[in-house]
Design an enzyme around this catalytic site. Structure first.
Site, PDB file in Angstrom:
ATOM      1  N   SER A   6       2.839   1.932   1.096  1.00  0.00           N
ATOM      2  CA  SER A   6       3.713   0.784   1.212  1.00  0.00           C
ATOM      3  C   SER A   6       4.966   1.041   2.048  1.00  0.00           C
ATOM      4  O   SER A   6       5.663   0.098   2.438  1.00  0.00           O
ATOM      5  CB  SER A   6       4.146   0.343  -0.198  1.00  0.00           C
ATOM      6  OG  SER A   6       4.929   1.358  -0.829  1.00  0.00           O
ATOM      7  N   SER A  53       2.099   6.246  -0.950  1.00  0.00           N
ATOM      8  CA  SER A  53       2.896   5.360  -0.106  1.00  0.00           C
ATOM      9  C   SER A  53       3.876   6.052   0.825  1.00  0.00           C
ATOM     10  O   SER A  53       4.521   5.392   1.639  1.00  0.00           O
ATOM     11  CB  SER A  53       3.654   4.348  -0.968  1.00  0.00           C
ATOM     12  OG  SER A  53       2.771   3.394  -1.493  1.00  0.00           O
ATOM     13  N   LYS A  61      14.197   2.787   2.519  1.00  0.00           N
ATOM     14  CA  LYS A  61      13.205   1.806   2.095  1.00  0.00           C
ATOM     15  C   LYS A  61      13.873   0.748   1.226  1.00  0.00           C
ATOM     16  O   LYS A  61      14.699   1.069   0.363  1.00  0.00           O
ATOM     17  CB  LYS A  61      12.082   2.509   1.332  1.00  0.00           C
ATOM     18  CG  LYS A  61      10.896   1.615   0.955  1.00  0.00           C
ATOM     19  CD  LYS A  61       9.798   2.429   0.287  1.00  0.00           C
ATOM     20  CE  LYS A  61       8.597   1.586  -0.110  1.00  0.00           C
ATOM     21  NZ  LYS A  61       7.514   2.383  -0.739  1.00  0.00           N
TER      22      LYS A  61
END
Length: 488
Positions: free
Chosen positions: A154, A178, A79
């Site tokens: 997210s 997330s 990420k």
């Protein structure tokens, strides 16, 4: 069988046994990314040269008979809010466009030592603030099961990459759901570890008392493999817990006989998609078939979790993001007359609407005259939420709930209504407030062939129990083996 159909565990085993070359594995994943990502948009950047170089180094070490790590040759996506030395790290924000990491985050350092091959940086909601990956400054990631729908957020880029088999493993961060929510909407496993189990050093902070790094994978075995590699104490993170890390792979085999599973009435609410509730209840029955005992529990302060989160998380964000001021690093506005204008223009140009909204909420909650009314009160209610779980875990061993109240919604469907978007995390937020481990497990599909997720919550540092339940469930059901069919 294609290399991209293999699990991470199979890749690691076959590379070490010299059945496959790590370079061939990396090439297969890079080719798949090249073919599919123009449609999915999971990656902010692909490390083609770096990945092939890392893979060749693994092959060379094995050829020389040297010892290699447990993830040797296994590709992984990271990420884009975790620092990788020498690579850009943007948090999908214009304010960090062009920023290059000067050191490795602890999880990246551990992955490097374990022999993992870094495929690239994955897209996210800007600074991890969102539930759909629509808040990225660069691109909107699509759900591999239906590219007109969101992948969750997210960590939507990481979830979409694993679901579409562009990566066997990925790392995400979870502040209010997330990891678990996008895992549910993309039909894969996603684990939010206990707060303090995985170091946050080198993770660009959103809300420091809530953030936690964790794995995405397609099986419980792979989830355990990745968690094993990144867990453990780190002196550079003051919130890291100094405690032994168990062997999660061994714990997968732990019997479910007598395991007490609690079903909280507060998580089965009106307005939830009936298909989601049905799939979750049927999944619990499967666990029951292995000897688990199911009983009702109550978490009475659940209704306050969303309000507490949206006071505390923005408050911490307003403090953490104050460092992006146009001076030390990141975007710097041009043609400014004074220091105040530099701050205002740099932050105004660099931050997107959702980040600005949360900074303003947090600054207001922390301001003079409102601190006691909002932030202090939210902290007290957070304690009550934690006490609810403490009481429940005296009666049960794990708690089972839906992960998301609905399946993936259409891109743009909730963009104009922040409150509707915030409700997407209604079942995941309390886990972060209490610092507990939480796992999403695929448990079925809607009539529209959209994934549904079961959330399992456990006592602190009992990730092994959650992984064991997931592993047993996978022996009876094979939802996790389903893969989206994406036209190239």
């Amino acid at each position: 069988m294609s290399f991209t159909d293999l699990t991470a565990t199979e890749i690691a085993r076959k590379v070490k046994a010299k059945e496959f070359k790590a370079e061939a594995i990396a090439t297969a994943y890079l080719d798949r990314i090249k073919a599919l990502d123009p449609k999915i948009k999971a990656f902010n950047e692909v490390f083609t040269d770096r990945a092939l170089k890392q893979a060749r180094e693994v092959d060379s070490q094995i050829a020389q008979g040297k010892s290699v790590g447990p993830l040797a040759g296994v590709p992984i996506a990271i990420k884009d809010n975790m620092l990788i030395r020498g690579e850009h790290c943007t948090c999908s924000s214009k304010i960090l466009e062009g920023f290059v990491g000067t050191y490795d985050s602890t999880v990246v350092r551990k992955l490097r030592a374990a022999g993992a091959v870094f495929l690239g940086r994955t897209n996210l909601d800007e600074f991890a603030m969102g539930s759909s990956t629509e808040n990225s400054a660069f691109r909107t990631t699509s759900n591999p099961w239906d590219v007109s729908r969101i992948p969750g957020g997210s960590s939507g880029g990481s979830a979409a990459a694993v679901a579409s088999r562009m990566a066997p493993l990925a790392l995400g961060s979870d502040t209010g759901g997330s990891i678990r929510q996008p895992a549910a909407l993309c039909g894969i496993l996603g684990l939010k570890p206990t707060y303090g189990l995985v170091s946050r050093f080198g993770l660009i902070a959103f809300a420091s008392s809530l953030d936690q790094i964790g794995p995405f994978a397609t099986t419980a075995e792979d989830t355990a493999l990745l968690l094993q590699a990144i867990a453990g104490h780190d002196d550079r993170d003051s919130t890291s817990i100094n405690a032994p890390v168990p062997d999660y792979s061994v714990q997968l085999q732990k019997s479910l006989k007598g395991l007490r599973i609690g079903l909280p009435k507060e998580y089965f609410i009106s307005g939830m998609d009936p298909e989601v509730e049905k799939a979750v209840r049927e999944a619990v029955k499967v666990l029951e078939s292995f000897g688990a005992l199911v009983q009702p529990v109550s978490l009475p302060h659940t209704d306050h979790g969303l309000a507490v989160y949206y006071v505390l998380a923005p408050s911490e964000a307003s403090s953490n993001l104050s460092r992006f001021d146009g001076i030390r690093y990141g975007r710097q506005a041009k043609d400014v007359k004074n220091l105040l204008e530099l701050y205002e223009k740099s932050r105004g140009e660099g931050f997107g609407p959702e980040v600005k909204r949360r900074i303003m909420i947090g600054t207001y909650a922390l301001s003079s005259g409102y601190y006691d009314a909002y932030y202090s009160k939210a902290q007290k209610v957070r304690t009550l939420v934690k006490q609810d779980f403490d009481a429940a875990f005296k009666e049960v061993d794990i708690i089972a709930t839906p992960t998301s109240p609905s399946t993936a919604f259409k891109i743009g469907e909730k963009a104009a209504d922040p409150m509707k978007m915030y409700l997407s995390d209604i079942f995941t937020i309390s886990c972060n407030l209490a610092g507990l481990p939480g796992l999403n497990l695929p448990c079925g599909f809607s009539k529209d062939k959209l994934p549904i997720g079961l959330q399992l919550l456990g006592r602190p540092f009992e990730e092994g129990t959650l992984l064991s339940a997931a592993h047993h469930y996978e022996q009876a059901q094979h939802w996790n083996k389903e893969a989206p069919k994406i036209a190239v």
